[in-house]
Design a protein around this motif. Structure first.
Motif, mmCIF file in Angstrom:
data_model
loop_
_atom_site.group_PDB
_atom_site.id
_atom_site.type_symbol
_atom_site.label_atom_id
_atom_site.label_comp_id
_atom_site.label_asym_id
_atom_site.label_seq_id
_atom_site.Cartn_x
_atom_site.Cartn_y
_atom_site.Cartn_z
ATOM 1 N N ASP A 246 0.818 -1.205 0.000
ATOM 2 C CA ASP A 246 0.000 0.000 0.000
ATOM 3 C C ASP A 246 0.858 1.265 0.000
ATOM 4 O O ASP A 246 0.514 2.261 -0.640
ATOM 5 C CB ASP A 246 -0.934 0.021 1.211
ATOM 6 C CG ASP A 246 -2.045 -1.004 1.098
ATOM 7 O OD1 ASP A 246 -2.253 -1.537 -0.006
ATOM 8 O OD2 ASP A 246 -2.692 -1.286 2.123
ATOM 9 N N PRO A 270 -1.748 5.745 4.124
ATOM 10 C CA PRO A 270 -2.679 4.632 4.428
ATOM 11 C C PRO A 270 -2.606 4.271 5.906
ATOM 12 O O PRO A 270 -1.526 4.191 6.490
ATOM 13 C CB PRO A 270 -2.165 3.488 3.548
ATOM 14 C CG PRO A 270 -1.367 4.142 2.479
ATOM 15 C CD PRO A 270 -0.752 5.355 3.111
ATOM 16 N N HIS A 272 -3.146 1.584 8.729
ATOM 17 C CA HIS A 272 -3.299 0.177 9.076
ATOM 18 C C HIS A 272 -3.123 0.063 10.586
ATOM 19 O O HIS A 272 -2.198 0.647 11.161
ATOM 20 C CB HIS A 272 -2.253 -0.680 8.361
ATOM 21 C CG HIS A 272 -2.379 -0.672 6.874
ATOM 22 N ND1 HIS A 272 -3.191 -1.555 6.190
ATOM 23 C CD2 HIS A 272 -1.816 0.121 5.933
ATOM 24 C CE1 HIS A 272 -3.109 -1.302 4.900
ATOM 25 N NE2 HIS A 272 -2.287 -0.290 4.708
#
Length: 426
Positions: A246, A270, A272
């Motif tokens: 990602d 991103p 996570h």
């Protein structure tokens, strides 16, 4: 009649042999200590399988950590029974016989209880191992003797003999040769060239400013700074993770980034969260079912894969889980890792890689894919502190901290700024 004379006389040389990795050390250790450990365990536990588990694990933990005894202020007997105290505490907590404090077992009370348990052992008649435990300990001894003759994993670790299958041998050897060739090339050409350029950059040579623009070689920088890149943090606060696919969707950029210390772009955008990762779910699952691993979701999934003809296999770890016994051994191996951490604390040098983090553009720590299982263990156990190593930083943050200086001055500013970095919040 007490076990004091025989144990006192045999334990120290057995631990010395264990420190040297001599399988005869484990043989001497279990012959001398198992009867006393069993006698004490039976005073606290009613089920024979739990007594055997605690005794077996105490002996394995003592064998694997014999080097710790040499640094301990405790006597060999007090140290061994402190290991037993930790293992007993873990099992009794799992059974609900002790109130859970929500944290890891404190090693200081464990030491005091170890001394008390050793005194108790001297008042009890030794209990010889039963048939089941004797077979189990003999199998462990055979495993220790077999291990040196088995192929190494591609990256050079010793395989766990009960999980190894000879059908993996050819692929493991191929991968091992390829890995060694890659490392030989890096050692002969790649690293010397990187180190040469990095040393010139350290002296702030104007001709090497392009090296910083390219991202600085990670291995050279890590070699130069070493433990100065290490930070002590509360593992429970490290909640955000990083995904290479990602963060760097382009495979070529991803491969390039793994060799650089400065990362550009939106790789830190991103979000996570480690609580959602398979590593955390796996560790939580097996720890919750540590009294009966076969009842865990992980066991059910691995068993279903086996029965469907697709057992879990990994030539990188040298294991094939093609039987119920191997699946249980795999789960018990990870549980023993956790018991080790609960007893001896977090060892930053354990495993093939340091527990790595990256610094995002805000100067906050994000977990990368090095040591994810060990981090999950520390979080589940409730360890108060662990050591992480900074592997990469965002270029925007680097530029802000170094303010266009280079070389040694930039490195000193980096080290100073890292002390102010904290884990990224949810």
């Amino acid at each position: 009649m007490t076990s004091s004379p025989s144990l006192s006389q045999v334990l120290l040389p057995a631990l010395e042999a264990s420190r040297a990795g001599d399988a005869r050390g484990f043989q001497a250790l279990q012959r001398a200590a198992a009867p006393s450990l069993l006698a004490v365990a039976q005073r606290f536990l009613s089920e024979a399988r739990h007594v055997d588990d605690v005794t077996h694990d105490t002996l394995m933990l003592a064998w694997q950590n014999a080097h710790c005894q040499a640094k301990s202020e405790l006597s060999p007997e007090g140290w061994l029974f402190a290991v037993l105290a930790s293992r007993l505490h873990s099992l009794l907590t799992a059974k609900g016989a002790l109130a859970s404090s929500g944290g890891v077992f404190d090693p200081i009370p464990a030491q005091r209880q170890g001394a008390a348990l050793w005194q108790l052992a001297q008042t009890l008649a030794p209990v010889p191992p039963g048939e089941a435990l004797s077979r189990r300990l003999e199998q462990r001894l055979q495993d220790l003797r077999r291990a040196p003759g088995l192929p190494l994993t591609p990256t050079g670790e010793t395989v766990h003999p009960p999980l190894y299958d000879r059908r993996l041998r050819r692929r493991m050897l191929r991968s091992r040769v390829a890995y060694q060739a890659k490392m030989a090339f890096q050692h002969a050409l790649g690293r010397p060239f990187e180190d040469f350029l990095f040393r010139r950059w350290q002296r702030n040579r104007e001709a090497c400013r392009t090296l910083e623009q390219q991202g600085l070689p990670r291995r050279s920088l890590e070699s130069a700074l070493g433990e100065r890149l290490d930070l002590e943090i509360d593992p429970r606060r490290l909640v955000r993770g990083f995904s290479y696919p990602d963060g760097f969707p382009d495979r070529l950029e991803r491969r390039k980034a793994s060799n650089l210390f400065l990362w550009e772009g939106d790789w830190d955008r991103p979000r996570h969260y480690l609580a959602d990762s398979g590593h955390v779910r796996f560790i939580q699952d097996i720890w919750r079912h540590r009294l009966a691993p076969e009842e865990s979701d992980t066991f059910q999934q691995l068993e279903a894969s086996r029965l469907s003809g697709n057992p879990m296999r990994s030539h990188h770890r040298g294991m094939l889980l093609d039987s119920r016994e191997r699946i249980l051994e795999y789960l018990r191996l990870y549980l023993l890792y956790m018991e080790d951490m609960a007893c001896f604390g977090f060892d930053a040098g354990a495993g093939k890689d340091r527990l790595g983090v990256a610094v995002d553009r805000r100067g906050q720590l994000i977990k990368i894919n090095k040591g994810l299982h060990r981090l999950a263990m520390a979080q589940v156990l409730g360890l108060p502190r662990i050591t992480v190593r900074v592997r990469s930083v965002h270029r925007a943050w680097w530029d802000e901290q170094t303010r266009d200086c280079g070389g040694e001055e930039a490195l000193e500013r980096l080290v100073s700024a890292l002390r102010r970095c904290t884990p990224a919040p949810e």
